[in-house]
Write a protein that holds these residues in place. Structure first.
Motif, PDB file in Angstrom:
ATOM      1  N   VAL A  67      -6.216  17.892   6.342  1.00  0.00           N
ATOM      2  CA  VAL A  67      -5.384  18.314   7.468  1.00  0.00           C
ATOM      3  C   VAL A  67      -3.919  18.438   7.066  1.00  0.00           C
ATOM      4  O   VAL A  67      -3.232  19.379   7.484  1.00  0.00           O
ATOM      5  CB  VAL A  67      -5.541  17.320   8.642  1.00  0.00           C
ATOM      6  CG1 VAL A  67      -4.496  17.581   9.731  1.00  0.00           C
ATOM      7  CG2 VAL A  67      -6.943  17.416   9.236  1.00  0.00           C
ATOM      8  N   VAL A  68      -3.409  17.512   6.240  1.00  0.00           N
ATOM      9  CA  VAL A  68      -1.976  17.509   5.918  1.00  0.00           C
ATOM     10  C   VAL A  68      -1.667  18.206   4.593  1.00  0.00           C
ATOM     11  O   VAL A  68      -0.536  18.116   4.115  1.00  0.00           O
ATOM     12  CB  VAL A  68      -1.426  16.066   5.880  1.00  0.00           C
ATOM     13  CG1 VAL A  68      -1.621  15.374   7.205  1.00  0.00           C
ATOM     14  CG2 VAL A  68      -2.072  15.261   4.746  1.00  0.00           C
ATOM     15  N   MET A 107       1.022   8.824   1.888  1.00  0.00           N
ATOM     16  CA  MET A 107       1.196   7.566   2.615  1.00  0.00           C
ATOM     17  C   MET A 107       0.544   7.658   3.998  1.00  0.00           C
ATOM     18  O   MET A 107      -0.110   6.719   4.459  1.00  0.00           O
ATOM     19  CB  MET A 107       2.689   7.246   2.748  1.00  0.00           C
ATOM     20  CG  MET A 107       3.361   6.934   1.416  1.00  0.00           C
ATOM     21  SD  MET A 107       5.176   7.047   1.479  1.00  0.00           S
ATOM     22  CE  MET A 107       5.570   5.641   2.504  1.00  0.00           C
ATOM     23  N   LEU A 108       0.704   8.802   4.655  1.00  0.00           N
ATOM     24  CA  LEU A 108       0.096   9.006   5.967  1.00  0.00           C
ATOM     25  C   LEU A 108      -1.420   9.006   5.875  1.00  0.00           C
ATOM     26  O   LEU A 108      -2.109   8.441   6.739  1.00  0.00           O
ATOM     27  CB  LEU A 108       0.592  10.325   6.565  1.00  0.00           C
ATOM     28  CG  LEU A 108      -0.040  10.744   7.893  1.00  0.00           C
ATOM     29  CD1 LEU A 108       0.264   9.728   8.987  1.00  0.00           C
ATOM     30  CD2 LEU A 108       0.451  12.142   8.296  1.00  0.00           C
ATOM     31  N   VAL A 109      -1.954   9.612   4.819  1.00  0.00           N
ATOM     32  CA  VAL A 109      -3.414   9.657   4.652  1.00  0.00           C
ATOM     33  C   VAL A 109      -3.970   8.245   4.489  1.00  0.00           C
ATOM     34  O   VAL A 109      -4.955   7.871   5.124  1.00  0.00           O
ATOM     35  CB  VAL A 109      -3.785  10.529   3.438  1.00  0.00           C
ATOM     36  CG1 VAL A 109      -5.263  10.357   3.085  1.00  0.00           C
ATOM     37  CG2 VAL A 109      -3.481  11.989   3.721  1.00  0.00           C
ATOM     38  N   ALA A 111       0.827  -1.208   0.000  1.00  0.00           N
ATOM     39  CA  ALA A 111       0.000   0.000   0.000  1.00  0.00           C
ATOM     40  C   ALA A 111       0.863   1.262   0.000  1.00  0.00           C
ATOM     41  O   ALA A 111       0.628   2.195  -0.784  1.00  0.00           O
ATOM     42  CB  ALA A 111      -0.929  -0.012   1.210  1.00  0.00           C
ATOM     43  N   LEU A 112       1.874   1.304   0.860  1.00  0.00           N
ATOM     44  CA  LEU A 112       2.701   2.497   0.980  1.00  0.00           C
ATOM     45  C   LEU A 112       3.496   2.760  -0.297  1.00  0.00           C
ATOM     46  O   LEU A 112       3.729   3.922  -0.656  1.00  0.00           O
ATOM     47  CB  LEU A 112       3.640   2.353   2.170  1.00  0.00           C
ATOM     48  CG  LEU A 112       2.977   2.373   3.548  1.00  0.00           C
ATOM     49  CD1 LEU A 112       3.999   2.130   4.641  1.00  0.00           C
ATOM     50  CD2 LEU A 112       2.256   3.694   3.782  1.00  0.00           C
ATOM     51  N   ALA A 113       3.919   1.706  -0.989  1.00  0.00           N
ATOM     52  CA  ALA A 113       4.655   1.894  -2.240  1.00  0.00           C
ATOM     53  C   ALA A 113       3.795   2.623  -3.262  1.00  0.00           C
ATOM     54  O   ALA A 113       4.255   3.558  -3.945  1.00  0.00           O
ATOM     55  CB  ALA A 113       5.110   0.537  -2.784  1.00  0.00           C
TER      56      ALA A 113
END
Length: 265
Positions: free
Chosen positions: A205-206, A86-88, A58-60
């Motif tokens: 937010v980010v 990635m954080l979202v 997922a992060l990739a």
């Protein structure tokens, strides 16, 4: 004296020939997610390693697409946008996971907390790999529409469409895998709506992921209004541009003179 011909070795199944570890998990996500869900339901010692593998998949995808999203502005914006997206993706899942487990238990699902995490990560991993596959398409799209004065608005709306398509595909793959096993999917529908709202607000937010043209690159913007107000403003700006209007990119930028709902993505 007759010789005995040894029997031919049985052919291995395609699953047995698949690479182990991360590559095998990614291959199952792409080719046979139902087998991955069956593996989650069966449990076993390998289940403890599965969350990390699915999270990496997922992060990739989120990281690659986030970088290209910010790269439409500048390489520096791309380096900032990659970890944000990635954080979202993973952060929204972490916030909503307890709700998924509770919904499933209320509707009779007999899964442990670890199995519920793995099933949710199957959807997120599929979303990430879908985004990874869409990266070349995004490059063509962004290069085609990212021209002043309205290109910024088209890029922002396109990013929502690409991300929404990848997210829906991840949920659809999970729903179909559960249906093939005869399991209930009602809790997934309620959880998907919750995850979508949390994800939109966390992205708000980010922000920014790109930033409006002509404004300095910043790491984060002040938190005002909500993602839903901004989505309405963005849709209105795209409709105005199609009607022949020439909205200024700065109209989505947050400042003391503009409405908080007009802050850019």
């Amino acid at each position: 004296m007759s010789s005995v011909t040894p029997a031919p070795a049985p052919l291995s199944s395609p699953l047995a020939l698949a690479p182990t570890g991360m590559l095998r998990t990614a291959e199952l996500l792409l080719r046979n997610p139902s087998a991955l869900i069956a593996q989650v339901q069966a449990g076993g010692p390998e289940l403890r390693e599965l969350p990390l593998r699915l999270a990496v998949c997922a992060l990739a995808g989120f990281g690659a697409f986030g970088f290209l999203l910010g790269f439409t502005r500048s390489p520096l914006a791309g380096l900032a946008a990659a970890p944000k997206l990635m954080l979202v993706g993973l952060g929204s899942l972490a916030v909503c996971l307890p709700a998924l487990h509770v919904y499933g238990r209320l509707l009779g699902a007999r899964l442990s907390a670890l199995q519920a995490v793995c099933e949710a990560l199957v959807a997120l991993g599929t979303t990430g790999l879908t985004l990874l596959g869409l990266c070349p398409v995004w490059l063509v799209f962004a290069n085609t529409v990212n021209h002043p004065p309205t290109g910024y608005f088209h890029v922002m709306l396109g990013s929502l469409v690409f991300l929404g398509f990848a997210a829906l595909r991840g949920i659809w793959v999970l729903v179909e895998a559960l249906r093939l096993q005869g399991r209930t999917v009602l809790h997934l529908l309620a959880w998907t709506a919750l995850y979508g709202m949390v994800g939109m607000q966390m992205a708000w937010v980010v922000r920014p992921f790109v930033g409006t043209p002509g404004s300095p690159t910043v790491a984060f913007r002040p938190l005002e209004s909500s993602a839903f107000d901004a989505a309405t403003t963005l849709l209105r700006s795209n409709l105005d541009s199609l009607d022949g209007g020439r909205p200024e990119p700065e109209s989505l930028e947050f400042s003391t003179e503009t409405s908080p709902a007009q802050e850019s993505l």
